[in-house]
Scaffold this active site. Structure first.
Site, PDB file in Angstrom:
ATOM      1  N   PHE A  54       0.849  -1.189   0.000  1.00 49.57           N
ATOM      2  CA  PHE A  54       0.000   0.000   0.000  1.00 49.57           C
ATOM      3  C   PHE A  54       0.890   1.246   0.000  1.00 49.57           C
ATOM      4  CE2 PHE A  54      -2.729   3.269   1.734  1.00 49.57           C
ATOM      5  CZ  PHE A  54      -3.852   3.104   0.930  1.00 49.57           C
TER       6      PHE A  54
ATOM      7  N   ARG B 144     -13.219  -3.289  -7.166  1.00 52.20           N
ATOM      8  CA  ARG B 144     -12.958  -4.039  -5.944  1.00 52.20           C
ATOM      9  C   ARG B 144     -14.274  -4.278  -5.196  1.00 52.20           C
ATOM     10  NH1 ARG B 144      -8.936  -1.824  -1.186  1.00 52.20           N
ATOM     11  NH2 ARG B 144     -10.534  -0.213  -1.067  1.00 52.20           N
TER      12      ARG B 144
HETATM   13  C1  LIG Z   1      -2.825  -1.492   3.831  1.00 53.99           C
HETATM   14  C2  LIG Z   1      -3.125  -0.096   4.226  1.00 53.99           C
HETATM   15  N1  LIG Z   1      -2.283   0.550   5.052  1.00 53.99           N
HETATM   16  C3  LIG Z   1      -2.533   1.828   5.426  1.00 53.99           C
HETATM   17  C4  LIG Z   1      -3.655   2.493   4.980  1.00 53.99           C
HETATM   18  C5  LIG Z   1      -3.924   3.931   5.292  1.00 53.99           C
HETATM   19  O1  LIG Z   1      -3.712   4.259   6.579  1.00 53.99           O
HETATM   20  P1  LIG Z   1      -4.136   5.664   7.179  1.00 53.99           P
HETATM   21  O2  LIG Z   1      -5.278   5.361   8.100  1.00 53.99           O
HETATM   22  O3  LIG Z   1      -2.936   6.176   7.833  1.00 53.99           O
HETATM   23  O4  LIG Z   1      -4.628   6.541   6.079  1.00 53.99           O
HETATM   24  C6  LIG Z   1      -4.554   1.855   4.141  1.00 53.99           C
HETATM   25  C7  LIG Z   1      -5.752   2.565   3.673  1.00 53.99           C
HETATM   26  O5  LIG Z   1      -6.584   2.098   2.965  1.00 53.99           O
HETATM   27  C8  LIG Z   1      -4.280   0.531   3.748  1.00 53.99           C
HETATM   28  O6  LIG Z   1      -5.102  -0.092   2.908  1.00 53.99           O
END
Ligand SMILES: Cc1ncc(COP(=O)(O)O)c(C=O)c1O
Length: 411
Positions: A126, A370
């Site tokens: 991500f 999705r």
């Molecule tokens: C795998 C993953 N990590 C992190 C995030 C985003 O995190 P944050 O809450 O800091 O925006 C997402 C958001 O969809 C995600 O899918």
């Protein structure tokens, strides 16, 4: 295999041991919600719970911090989340966002592995996880490095310079799921730590961080945990690291005695040391209500239903949408999280047309439709109705209109 029929699908709902859990959510009538993997649905208890905290704020003012133990809520809600991710009480705390927690844990991991300078990850992780790692390595003036490889190359890339392997357990775009135990063991054999991002796993399947030997983990509160838009995130530190791990965002809430107002930082003895600032009390109340939708729910049944919903969706798409241009991009159900994704060159417009028909999924660039299946509230009949709507949109090309092609800021 005989074609699937509505009565067959309705029989699946009738036999669903989790069917009753749907009543814990306030879902709008006539909407098929296949995006609980992005923003979980509203629990019926959330509004009242928030109302009580607001009332307490009005009545008790600053006394609420002690009277209602607001100060202890990050740990209390963290302990509730611990059950969902296979962690022990005291290993999980709610704090900040997932992005910020990635920063804190990556910095801490480099610190715990002196002499090793590499953060290893996969290319299609991500973006925020990679962006945060890029920012951290820049801050460290090149003394640390982010290295990304294709998933299959991860074990071989675990060289002696790797401090931490940072992976998202379930890929946000395809649903592809890593083998947590195997990759954790491989990282440990190479002398590295592992940081798991559980954003797309927690609440969709049983997880076993402690059994897998995981070191560190993060995850969000607003997806399958139903904590509401922008809900705070959580982080996990294995008990064996708790006395050694240090946070580089060493704020006063992570101090051993914040109200001594000692200007020299001394980390709190437990997981509280990973806190930085004041707990977001209102948002914590909503997150707790979200996490409590899992009370008494067997996560093994959650995973079984997730796989069954996804398998049904795949079979129905194959049956109803064959030759209509959809290309499956998700792996087989046993290696997939709680989503099924198809690529189509006009994916964005198709998804907008579906949403106009009140079937809500989402779109991930460049071309992925999705569909997420939150097992606590998605019904088998919803899956059938969603596929029938998809087929109608594809066969009539009703998606082919300017209003469906205009990209919104959030997709
Ligand atoms: C795998 C993953 N990590 C992190 C995030 C985003 O995190 P944050 O809450 O800091 O925006 C997402 C958001 O969809 C995600 O899918």
């Amino acid at each position: 295999m005989p074609p699937l029929t509505r009565s067959g699908v309705e029989a699946m709902d009738a036999g669903d041991p989790l069917a009753g859990v749907r009543a814990r959510f306030a879902l709008p009538a006539g909407v098929i919600y296949l995006d609980g993997n992005s923003l979980g649905a509203l629990p019926v208890t959330t509004a009242e719970r928030l109302g009580r905290v607001v009332e307490a704020w009005g009545r008790d003012l600053i006394g609420g911090w002690n009277l209602h133990d607001w100060i202890g809520w990050p740990r209390r809600v963290g302990d509730r989340i611990a059950r969902l991710i296979g962690a022990r009480p005291g290993e999980v705390i709610v704090a900040d966002s997932t992005s910020v927690n990635v920063f804190k844990l990556l910095a801490a991991a480099l610190d715990l592995k002196p002499g090793r300078r590499v953060i290893l990850s996969e290319r299609d992780n991500f973006p925020t996880d990679l962006h945060v790692a890029q920012g951290l390595t820049r801050l460290l003036n090149g003394t640390a490095e982010l290295r990304t490889v294709e998933p299959a190359a991860l074990p071989a890339a675990l060289g002696p310079d790797v401090a931490v392997l940072m992976l998202t357990h379930v890929n946000y775009r395809t649903g592809a799921m890593h083998d947590m135990a195997a990759l954790t063991a491989a990282a440990h054999a190479a002398g590295a730590l592992v940081l798991w991002d559980l954003s797309h796993s927690a609440g969709a399947m049983p997880l076993a961080l402690d059994a897998a030997g995981a070191d560190l983990a993060v995850g969000g509160g607003y997806k399958f945990l139903n904590g509401g838009p922008g809900a705070p995130a959580y982080l996990f530190v294995a008990e064996r690291w708790l006395d050694r791990i240090r946070s580089s965002l060493s704020g006063w809430m992570g101090h051993a005695r914040p109200f001594d107002f000692d200007t020299a930082y001394e980390p709190a003895p437990g997981i509280e040391r990973m806190l930085a600032g004041t707990p977001v009390v209102l948002a914590l109340a909503a997150l707790e209500a979200g996490v409590q939708t899992f009370d008494g729910v067997d996560l093994g049944l959650v995973r079984a239903k997730s796989v069954a919903l996804g398998t049904l969706f795949r079979r129905l798409v194959a049956q109803e949408c064959d030759g209509l241009g959809l290309r499956l991009v998700s792996p087989d159900p046993d290696r997939c999280g709680s989503q099924v994704c198809y690529a189509h060159p006009d994916g964005y417009a198709i998804m907008q047309a579906l949403i106009a028909e009140r079937v809500i999924g989402d779109f991930r660039a460049p071309d992925v439709l999705r569909f997420g299946f939150a097992p606590l509230y998605v019904r088998y009949a919803d899956v059938l109705d969603a596929v029938l709507a998809l087929r109608a949109i594809l066969t009539t090309r009703s998606w082919d209109q300017p209003r469906f092609r205009t990209r919104a800021l959030v997709t």
